[in-house]
Design an enzyme around this catalytic site. Structure first.
Site, PDB file in Angstrom:
ATOM      1  N   HIS A  94      22.446  38.876  34.808  1.00 56.42           N
ATOM      2  CA  HIS A  94      22.674  37.941  35.906  1.00 56.42           C
ATOM      3  C   HIS A  94      21.437  37.037  35.959  1.00 56.42           C
ATOM      4  O   HIS A  94      20.439  37.382  36.572  1.00 56.42           O
ATOM      5  CB  HIS A  94      22.871  38.672  37.239  1.00 56.42           C
ATOM      6  CG  HIS A  94      23.350  37.779  38.338  1.00 56.42           C
ATOM      7  ND1 HIS A  94      23.101  38.052  39.668  1.00 56.42           N
ATOM      8  CD2 HIS A  94      24.060  36.610  38.309  1.00 56.42           C
ATOM      9  CE1 HIS A  94      23.649  37.096  40.414  1.00 56.42           C
ATOM     10  NE2 HIS A  94      24.238  36.215  39.615  1.00 56.42           N
ATOM     11  N   HIS A 130      29.565  43.207  43.988  1.00 55.09           N
ATOM     12  CA  HIS A 130      29.415  41.991  43.194  1.00 55.09           C
ATOM     13  C   HIS A 130      28.181  42.111  42.301  1.00 55.09           C
ATOM     14  O   HIS A 130      27.134  42.577  42.736  1.00 55.09           O
ATOM     15  CB  HIS A 130      29.263  40.790  44.140  1.00 55.09           C
ATOM     16  CG  HIS A 130      28.816  39.538  43.468  1.00 55.09           C
ATOM     17  ND1 HIS A 130      27.566  38.989  43.675  1.00 55.09           N
ATOM     18  CD2 HIS A 130      29.441  38.720  42.583  1.00 55.09           C
ATOM     19  CE1 HIS A 130      27.444  37.890  42.960  1.00 55.09           C
ATOM     20  NE2 HIS A 130      28.561  37.700  42.297  1.00 55.09           N
TER      21      HIS A 130
END
Length: 310
Positions: A113, A37
């Site tokens: 992110h 992920h």
């Protein structure tokens, strides 16, 4: 302490080539595939601004107090610890690449992110291409998504780069990929691309892959969510079961000394116990891709790939 264990690297670099004969003609979406992920978050740039797509409050706080905001985002947004080649050696075969245009970065694209990465998209994909040359029977799925602040021109250039880099190694979305069919054609790469215009123009690209995501910091709630989703039946084709936990502002405020790694490491025994009980296959309650944070701090990859021969 468990959180200080050294990374477990290597050991699964060629696990696909060792699968038994009876699995060679099974569609890849009916096998169990380990995934990472937010794959590229190991190289976040603590000096970069937060993404333009983040909330107004976070961007304002970053503007006023960057020395406080960015270290906090870094602690919670870092979900992996190694480059694509190392993750591939671990056994990862699905890469969650969240791509973005960094302000004042010219034509270069980065990953993101919360904040942006140091490594560019081209650098990372070239690293993976080199690894694939050394492991000709291993097949990877690359999910390209989010595309924060990217223009149509950026998409055109990125897809062109991908097509040239992987060339004959690309498996077209028109084919049903099995290990045997991919090996016979020399194909090793499936590209999922979350942009409709590019999908219409390039049959080599695959549509976005569904990702089951609980959006909770509680591992019990993650498992409950995944079990509920299984009762509804699995999607056709590829899909992801996400073991990753998610913090929110209140959780961060209540846990000022914690990090994403500490939270994940504490939850892994329960999450991996659930994973060990799963099975791949076409049936409604079966799993396909399983994604996790910090794939190098446990036996996650071995557990998931081992489900294929249980």
């Amino acid at each position: 302490m468990e959180d200080e264990r050294r990374p477990v690297l290597g050991g699964n670099s060629d696990w696909m080539s060792r699968l038994p004969e009876e699995l060679l003609d099974v569609p890849l979406w009916n096998l169990a595939l380990p995934g990472s992920h937010d794959t590229m978050s190991f190289c976040l740039d603590i000096s970069s601004p937060v993404l333009r797509s983040e909330s107004f409050i976070l961007r304002l706080t970053d503007l006023l107090f960057p020395c406080c905001t960015r270290p906090c985002v870094y602690r919670w947004a870092t979900t992996q610890q190694s480059i694509l080649a190392d993750q591939s050696d671990l056994g990862v075969r699905f890469f969650d690449l969240r791509i973005a245009k960094k302000p004042s970065s010219g034509s270069n694209l980065f990953f993101a992110h919360g904040i942006y990465t140091l490594m560019t998209v081209k650098e990372a994909l070239k690293d993976l291409a080199t690894w694939l040359e050394a492991h000709p029977k291993e097949i990877v799925i690359i999910s390209c998504s989010h595309f924060d602040s990217m223009t149509n021109e950026d998409h055109v250039h990125l897809v062109e780069f991908i097509l040239i880099l992987f060339n004959l190694k690309l498996c077209s979305s028109k084919n049903v990929p099995t290990l045997r069919s991919c090996w016979s054609r020399g194909q090793q790469v499936i590209i999922s691309y979350e942009n409709e215009a590019m999908l219409l123009e390039h049959p080599e690209l695959w549509k976005a892959i569904p990702y089951w995501y609980a959006d909770s910091p509680n591992p019990k709630k993650v498992i409950s969510y995944l079990e509920t989703q299984k009762l509804k039946g699995r999607p056709d084709g590829f899909y992801v079961s996400g073991l990753n936990l998610t913090e929110d502002a209140s959780y961060v405020a209540l846990h000022p000394c914690q990090t994403m790694r500490k939270m994940t490491t504490k939850a892994l025994p329960l999450l991996l116990h659930w994973t060990e009980a799963q099975r791949p296959g076409p049936e409604p309650d079966r799993i396909n891709i399983v994604c996790c944070d910090f794939v190098n701090v446990s036996e996650f990859c071995s557990i998931v790939s081992g489900l294929n021969t249980n």
